[in-house]
Design a protein around this motif. Structure first.
Motif, PDB file in Angstrom:
ATOM      1  N   THR A  88       0.844  -1.214   0.000  1.00  0.00           N
ATOM      2  CA  THR A  88       0.000   0.000   0.000  1.00  0.00           C
ATOM      3  C   THR A  88       0.875   1.258   0.000  1.00  0.00           C
ATOM      4  O   THR A  88       0.492   2.274  -0.574  1.00  0.00           O
ATOM      5  CB  THR A  88      -0.962   0.020   1.211  1.00  0.00           C
ATOM      6  N   ASN A  89       2.045   1.196   0.643  1.00  0.00           N
ATOM      7  CA  ASN A  89       2.946   2.366   0.595  1.00  0.00           C
ATOM      8  C   ASN A  89       3.375   2.639  -0.845  1.00  0.00           C
ATOM      9  O   ASN A  89       3.344   3.781  -1.305  1.00  0.00           O
ATOM     10  CB  ASN A  89       4.203   2.116   1.444  1.00  0.00           C
TER      11      ASN A  89
ATOM     12  N   GLY B 218       4.588  -6.730   1.165  1.00  0.00           N
ATOM     13  CA  GLY B 218       4.659  -5.637   2.131  1.00  0.00           C
ATOM     14  C   GLY B 218       6.097  -5.311   2.501  1.00  0.00           C
ATOM     15  O   GLY B 218       6.935  -6.208   2.643  1.00  0.00           O
TER      16      GLY B 218
ATOM     17  N   TRP C 141       7.191  -7.274   5.121  1.00  0.00           N
ATOM     18  CA  TRP C 141       6.106  -7.322   6.110  1.00  0.00           C
ATOM     19  C   TRP C 141       5.089  -8.325   5.607  1.00  0.00           C
ATOM     20  O   TRP C 141       4.452  -8.126   4.578  1.00  0.00           O
ATOM     21  CB  TRP C 141       5.467  -5.946   6.279  1.00  0.00           C
TER      22      TRP C 141
ATOM     23  N   PHE D  73      -2.467  -0.668   5.681  1.00  0.00           N
ATOM     24  CA  PHE D  73      -2.917   0.545   5.000  1.00  0.00           C
ATOM     25  C   PHE D  73      -1.871   1.654   5.077  1.00  0.00           C
ATOM     26  O   PHE D  73      -0.949   1.601   5.905  1.00  0.00           O
ATOM     27  CB  PHE D  73      -4.264   1.025   5.563  1.00  0.00           C
ATOM     28  N   SER D  74      -2.058   2.645   4.185  1.00  0.00           N
ATOM     29  CA  SER D  74      -1.117   3.766   4.112  1.00  0.00           C
ATOM     30  C   SER D  74      -1.894   5.065   3.967  1.00  0.00           C
ATOM     31  O   SER D  74      -2.959   5.098   3.347  1.00  0.00           O
ATOM     32  CB  SER D  74      -0.179   3.612   2.914  1.00  0.00           C
TER      33      SER D  74
ATOM     34  N   ASP E 244       7.827   0.498  16.681  1.00  0.00           N
ATOM     35  CA  ASP E 244       7.131  -0.797  16.703  1.00  0.00           C
ATOM     36  C   ASP E 244       6.173  -0.756  17.892  1.00  0.00           C
ATOM     37  O   ASP E 244       6.528  -0.254  18.956  1.00  0.00           O
ATOM     38  CB  ASP E 244       8.100  -1.950  16.971  1.00  0.00           C
TER      39      ASP E 244
ATOM     40  N   LYS F 281       5.976  -8.237  18.828  1.00  0.00           N
ATOM     41  CA  LYS F 281       5.561  -7.104  17.998  1.00  0.00           C
ATOM     42  C   LYS F 281       4.163  -7.326  17.428  1.00  0.00           C
ATOM     43  O   LYS F 281       3.862  -8.354  16.854  1.00  0.00           O
ATOM     44  CB  LYS F 281       6.585  -6.946  16.867  1.00  0.00           C
TER      45      LYS F 281
ATOM     46  N   GLY G 107       3.699  -2.708  12.966  1.00  0.00           N
ATOM     47  CA  GLY G 107       4.888  -2.045  12.418  1.00  0.00           C
ATOM     48  C   GLY G 107       4.472  -0.814  11.632  1.00  0.00           C
ATOM     49  O   GLY G 107       3.379  -0.770  11.052  1.00  0.00           O
ATOM     50  N   ILE G 108       5.324   0.188  11.632  1.00  0.00           N
ATOM     51  CA  ILE G 108       5.019   1.455  10.961  1.00  0.00           C
ATOM     52  C   ILE G 108       6.183   1.808  10.041  1.00  0.00           C
ATOM     53  O   ILE G 108       7.343   1.765  10.466  1.00  0.00           O
ATOM     54  CB  ILE G 108       4.824   2.583  12.009  1.00  0.00           C
ATOM     55  N   LEU G 109       5.858   2.112   8.800  1.00  0.00           N
ATOM     56  CA  LEU G 109       6.897   2.516   7.851  1.00  0.00           C
ATOM     57  C   LEU G 109       6.539   3.892   7.313  1.00  0.00           C
ATOM     58  O   LEU G 109       5.554   4.045   6.597  1.00  0.00           O
ATOM     59  CB  LEU G 109       6.974   1.502   6.694  1.00  0.00           C
TER      60      LEU G 109
ATOM     61  N   ILE H  16       0.999   1.447   7.831  1.00  0.00           N
ATOM     62  CA  ILE H  16       0.736   0.767   9.105  1.00  0.00           C
ATOM     63  C   ILE H  16       0.330  -0.687   8.861  1.00  0.00           C
ATOM     64  O   ILE H  16      -0.565  -0.963   8.054  1.00  0.00           O
ATOM     65  CB  ILE H  16      -0.379   1.511   9.882  1.00  0.00           C
ATOM     66  N   GLY H  17       0.990  -1.583   9.536  1.00  0.00           N
ATOM     67  CA  GLY H  17       0.627  -2.998   9.479  1.00  0.00           C
ATOM     68  C   GLY H  17       0.292  -3.442  10.886  1.00  0.00           C
ATOM     69  O   GLY H  17       1.179  -3.518  11.750  1.00  0.00           O
TER      70      GLY H  17
END
Ligand code: BTN
Length: 243
Positions: free
Chosen positions: A12-13, A39, A47, A57-58, A101, A108, A111-113, A130-131
């Motif tokens: 999604t990113n 991901g 991911w 989602f992003s 994280d 965990k 996770g956030i990218l 965001i996952g």
């Protein structure tokens, strides 16, 4: 707020980044998918998320006047938004593991990218990915991962979870200016994983040492105090916690 819902996409990113290059998108445009096939995570990691069980989602967020040196405030606010939501849902022992994280106990959960586009010394826009592991219960290949369902023994409605997180993110991101970095930094530091607990770390050169996480600097470096009282500051790729 515009939400694009996809059945499947590699990331999604990547999808949102590509779309933002092709046309002008409203602030807070969002892409969500049921099945993310490739991901991406931090440090070039992947991911992995089971189809239809989790949230992937992003969000596109534009900024004016956000200096690169202050960009960690965004990491703080996004992490805090998710932390807040999970805390209202009786997920045990939720903390934020630096840099972003979200943990339940030693595992965990989310996770956030965040991928920033710069214009000179300023952040022009960010893609916040965001996952969140929601109802997946099998993590046989990922021993350090967990989900909301595993951590709490409940099952969650994905739509409801998605909306709760959006609400809280919108609140923090809208309040981005007025909230003030110091307040965000303080709240973030108060929720840090293993803060003030003696922990083992390994530096990039292989040297291991024991110390205490004490907080972060203005620019988001991690402050670790060694047993001799000396405090060092580390960037993301420079140190790893062993736990
Ligand atoms: C990490 O912990 O390494 C960050 C993981 C971020 C995963 C999310 S899932 C939605 C978005 N799209 C991606 O490709 N990655 C992020």
């Amino acid at each position: 707020m515009k939400i694009i819902k996809l059945d499947a996409t590699p990331s999604t990113n990547s999808y949102l980044k590509q779309l933002a290059q092709e046309r002008s998108l409203d602030d807070f445009t969002m892409v969500r998918c049921d099945h993310q096939t490739e991901g991406r995570g931090q440090k070039g990691n992947s991911w992995v998320s089971d189809k239809g069980k989790n949230l992937t989602f992003s969000i596109l967020k534009r900024f004016e006047g956000l200096k690169v040196g202050k960009s960690f405030s965004l990491n703080c606010l996004v992490s805090l938004a998710i932390f807040d939501v999970l805390n209202t849902l009786e997920i045990p022992d939720v903390t934020i593991k630096w840099p972003n994280d979200i943990m339940s106990g030693n595992k965990k959960l989310c996770g956030i990218l965040i991928e920033n586009s710069l214009s000179g010394a300023y952040i022009k826009q960010s893609i916040i990915g965001i996952g969140l592991n929601v109802n997946q219960t099998d993590f046989s290949d990922l021993p350090n991962a967990t989900s909301m369902s595993l951590a709490s023994k409940n099952e969650y409605n994905l739509e409801t979870m998605f909306l709760k997180i959006l609400d809280q993110l919108a609140f923090y991101l809208d309040a981005f200016r007025s909230f003030g970095y110091n307040k965000a930094k303080e709240s973030y530091e108060n929720t840090l994983f293993r803060k003030d607990i003696l922990s083992k770390f390994v530096e990039n050169n292989g040297e291991s040492f024991e110390g205490y996480i004490r907080g972060i600097t203005e620019s988001g470096l991690l402050k670790i105090e060694r047993k001799n009282g000396i405090v060092n500051e580390y960037a993301f790729k420079e140190v790893k916690m062993v736990f």
